[in-house]
Design a protein around this motif. Structure first.
Motif, PDB file in Angstrom:
ATOM      1  N   LEU A 350       0.824  -1.209   0.000  1.00 57.46           N
ATOM      2  CA  LEU A 350       0.000   0.000   0.000  1.00 57.46           C
ATOM      3  C   LEU A 350       0.860   1.263   0.000  1.00 57.46           C
ATOM      4  O   LEU A 350       1.840   1.355   0.739  1.00 57.46           O
ATOM      5  N   ASP A 351       0.448   2.220  -0.789  1.00 56.72           N
ATOM      6  CA  ASP A 351       1.077   3.544  -0.745  1.00 56.72           C
ATOM      7  C   ASP A 351      -0.006   4.528  -0.313  1.00 56.72           C
ATOM      8  O   ASP A 351      -0.568   5.269  -1.119  1.00 56.72           O
ATOM      9  N   ILE A 352      -0.292   4.495   0.982  1.00 53.85           N
ATOM     10  CA  ILE A 352      -1.418   5.270   1.501  1.00 53.85           C
ATOM     11  C   ILE A 352      -1.213   6.764   1.304  1.00 53.85           C
ATOM     12  O   ILE A 352      -2.176   7.514   1.079  1.00 53.85           O
ATOM     13  N   ASP A 353       0.028   7.221   1.352  1.00 52.11           N
ATOM     14  CA  ASP A 353       0.289   8.657   1.220  1.00 52.11           C
ATOM     15  C   ASP A 353      -0.182   9.223  -0.116  1.00 52.11           C
ATOM     16  O   ASP A 353      -0.394  10.427  -0.240  1.00 52.11           O
ATOM     17  N   ARG A 354      -0.364   8.370  -1.112  1.00 54.07           N
ATOM     18  CA  ARG A 354      -0.788   8.846  -2.422  1.00 54.07           C
ATOM     19  C   ARG A 354      -2.310   8.908  -2.554  1.00 54.07           C
ATOM     20  O   ARG A 354      -2.817   9.375  -3.570  1.00 54.07           O
ATOM     21  N   MET A 355      -3.022   8.465  -1.554  1.00 54.80           N
ATOM     22  CA  MET A 355      -4.481   8.557  -1.616  1.00 54.80           C
ATOM     23  C   MET A 355      -4.886  10.027  -1.534  1.00 54.80           C
ATOM     24  O   MET A 355      -4.243  10.823  -0.844  1.00 54.80           O
ATOM     25  N   ALA A 364      -7.764   4.016   5.430  1.00 55.09           N
ATOM     26  CA  ALA A 364      -6.794   2.980   5.089  1.00 55.09           C
ATOM     27  C   ALA A 364      -5.980   2.574   6.307  1.00 55.09           C
ATOM     28  O   ALA A 364      -5.749   1.376   6.562  1.00 55.09           O
ATOM     29  N   TRP A 365      -5.558   3.553   7.082  1.00 57.97           N
ATOM     30  CA  TRP A 365      -4.791   3.228   8.297  1.00 57.97           C
ATOM     31  C   TRP A 365      -5.674   2.551   9.337  1.00 57.97           C
ATOM     32  O   TRP A 365      -5.212   1.710  10.107  1.00 57.97           O
ATOM     33  N   THR A 366      -6.963   2.885   9.347  1.00 56.07           N
ATOM     34  CA  THR A 366      -7.892   2.219  10.259  1.00 56.07           C
ATOM     35  C   THR A 366      -7.987   0.732   9.949  1.00 56.07           C
ATOM     36  O   THR A 366      -7.913  -0.122  10.844  1.00 56.07           O
TER      37      THR A 366
END
Length: 430
Positions: A350-355, A364-366
Motif C-alpha cells: 500500500l502507498d497510503i500517502d498517495r491517496m 486505510a490506516w484504520t
C-alpha cells in the motif's frame, strides 16, 4: 486458572444477551472493536477473550461481569474460560475500562452519546436528527451558490473536519431543499443533485458516528437522487443506504441493492463506470461481513480489473477509484472474513500517502490497524492508529476507533504511549 475455579460458557452467555437486546453481531462488534465474524467465533467458542475484552462486552450488553467469570457450565464441560484478576490488583483498571467502554459503546447500541459524557462523547452528528425531521423554512439561493456550498461541505468531509461539517449540514439541508423546491428545468435538476449529495454527506457523517440518523438521511438521499434522474448521485445514495442496511445485519439485501444499481450503470463511460466500481467494492465488503467469502472475493477481483483499466479517476462523491483504494478494501474484506493474515502482503504494498483525501488515508490506516489488532500485534496496531490521528485527528475519535484504542490500552502487554493517546482521543475518561 486454579483447579477449583469455575468455568463458564462465555459464548452462549454473550449470544443470549445479544439476542435479548435485539442486536446484530455487527452492531456488538462495532461497539467492542471486533468484526461481525469475530463476534460469531466468540459466540461459538472458537475465539477466546481476555479479561479486558470481556469487560467491554459485558458493558455493551448490560451483563454483570460476574456472569462471565464465575458461572459454571451446566454439564461441567471445559469450554472457553478466563481468569479473573484479583480486586486488589485490578480494581482501578476495571472501573476505568467499564467507564470508557460505556462511553464508546452507548453511541453504537443506542445511536446517541450518553448524556453528560466526558471527552469520549464527541459526536458531530448529534444535531442531524432534529435537522432531518424539522427542516426549517429558509430563503433559497442561486443554484451556483448552492453548488459552491455543497462543494465546501464535501471538502470538510474529505478533510475529516467532522465538527465543521456537522455544524454546516442542518442549514445546508434547509437551503438545498428550499432551492430545489422553487427551481424548475435544468436548475431544478442541479439543485436536486445538490440536495441528494447533502443527504449523502449527512448519512456518511452519521454512519461514522453510528448514529441512527443515517437511516433517514440515506433513504432521503436515494429518493432525492432518483428524482434528479442522474445516475452518479443515485449510485452515491445507494452506497450509503446499503451501508446502513449492512450495519443492521441485512448484508444479503444490501449486496442485492448494490448489484442492481451497479448493473444499471454504463461501464463504458468514465464517470458511471467508476461509480460502478465503487459500488462493487462496497458490495464486496458487505458480502464479507455476511461471511460470503466467494462473493466478496469475486466482487473484489472484478472491481480490481475495472480499476486497473481506468487508472485513478473520480468515483463517488466521497470515494475515488484506484488500485490503492481496491487494496484498502481488500484488507477490510479479509478482516471481515476472519483471515487478516492474508492482508499482510496487501498492506505491505500500500502507498497510503498517495491517496487523495485525509478521510480516505485515515480509513486505510484504520483497516490496517484492525488487521494488526486481529493478528495480536499491538505495537503495529498502535503505529497505525497514530497514523490515523496524524491524517485526521477527528477520525480517531469515532466510536469504533475509541473502542479499538481502549482494547489496546488494557492489553496485558502494555505499549508505550497508548495511555496518553487514549486520553487525547477520548478513549480514556478524563
Amino acid at each position: 486458572m486454579g483447579a477449583g475455579a469455575a468455568r463458564v460458557d462465555i459464548g452462549s452467555i454473550l449470544r443470549g444477551a445479544r439476542c435479548a437486546a435485539r442486536l446484530t453481531q455487527a452492531q456488538v462488534g462495532q461497539a467492542c472493536g471486533y468484526s461481525a465474524s469475530a463476534v460469531s467465533r466468540i459466540e461459538s467458542g472458537r475465539m477466546r477473550l481476555d479479561y479486558s475484552a470481556l469487560a467491554r462486552f459485558a458493558a455493551v450488553l448490560n451483563l454483570p461481569l460476574d456472569r462471565l467469570t464465575a458461572t459454571p457450565v451446566p454439564d461441567g464441560s471445559a469450554v472457553d474460560t478466563v481468569e479473573r484478576p484479583s480486586d486488589e490488583e485490578d480494581a482501578v483498571r476495571r472501573r476505568e475500562l467499564l467507564t470508557g467502554v460505556l462511553a464508546a459503546g452507548t453511541t453504537v447500541v443506542a445511536g446517541v452519546a450518553p448524556a453528560g459524557a466526558a471527552s469520549g462523547s464527541f459526536d458531530p452528528a448529534a444535531g442531524l436528527e432534529d435537522a432531518l425531521f424539522r427542516i426549517p423554512s429558509v430563503a433559497p439561493v442561486p443554484v451556483g451558490r448552492l453548488v459552491q456550498r455543497v462543494a465546501a461541505a464535501r471538502a470538510d468531509f474529505c478533510a475529516a473536519r467532522y465538527s465543521s461539517l456537522g455544524r454546516a449540514l442542518p442549514g445546508l439541508l434547509a437551503v438545498a431543499s428550499a432551492t430545489r423546491d422553487v427551481s424548475s428545468g435544468r436548475a431544478r435538476e442541479q439543485a436536486g443533485v445538490g440536495l441528494a449529495r447533502v443527504y449523502v454527506l449527512a448519512a456518511e457523517l452519521a454512519l461514522k458516528q453510528h448514529n441512527d440518523a443515517a437511516w433517514v438521511a440515506a433513504d432521503r438521499a436515494l429518493t432525492t437522487a432518483r428524482a434528479s434522474g442522474h445516475p452518479v448521485p443515485i449510485g452515491e445514495a445507494s452506497r450509503v443506504l446499503a451501508i446502513t442496511m449492512r450495519r443492521s445485519g441485512r448484508s444479503p439485501a444490501a449486496v442485492r441493492l448494490l448489484g442492481q444499481e451497479a448493473a444499471d450503470l454504463d461501464v463504458g463511460r468514465s464517470a458511471t463506470g467508476a461509480v460502478r466500481t465503487t459500488l462493487m467494492l462496497t458490495a464486496a465488503y458487505t458480502a464479507a461481513t455476511g461471511r460470503d467469502r466467494a462473493t466478496a472475493l469475486g466482487l473484489l477481483d472484478e472491481a480490481q480489473e475495472e480499476a486497473e483499466r481506468r487508472q485513478a479517476v473520480p468515483g463517488l462523491f466521497t470515494v475515488d477509484v484506484s488500485r490503492t483504494q481496491v487494496d484498502v478494501y481488500r484488507i477490510g474484506v479479509l478482516n471481515a472474513l476472519g483471515t487478516p493474515d492474508e492482508g499482510v502482503k496487501v498492506a505491505a504494498r500500500l502507498d497510503i500517502d498517495r491517496m487523495p483525501t485525509a478521510e480516505r488515508r485515515a480509513r486505510a490506516w484504520t483497516d490496517t490497524a484492525r488487521m494488526w489488532h486481529a493478528l495480536g500485534d499491538q505495537p503495529q496496531t498502535f503505529a497505525a492508529l497514530r497514523r490515523v490521528e496524524r491524517e485526521a485527528p477527528q477520525e480517531v475519535r469515532r466510536p469504533a476507533l475509541r473502542a479499538l484504542t481502549a482494547d489496546l490500552l488494557y492489553q496485558p502487554a502494555r505499549v508505550p504511549g497508548v495511555r496518553e493517546f487514549a486520553a487525547r482521543t477520548g478513549a480514556l475518561p478524563g
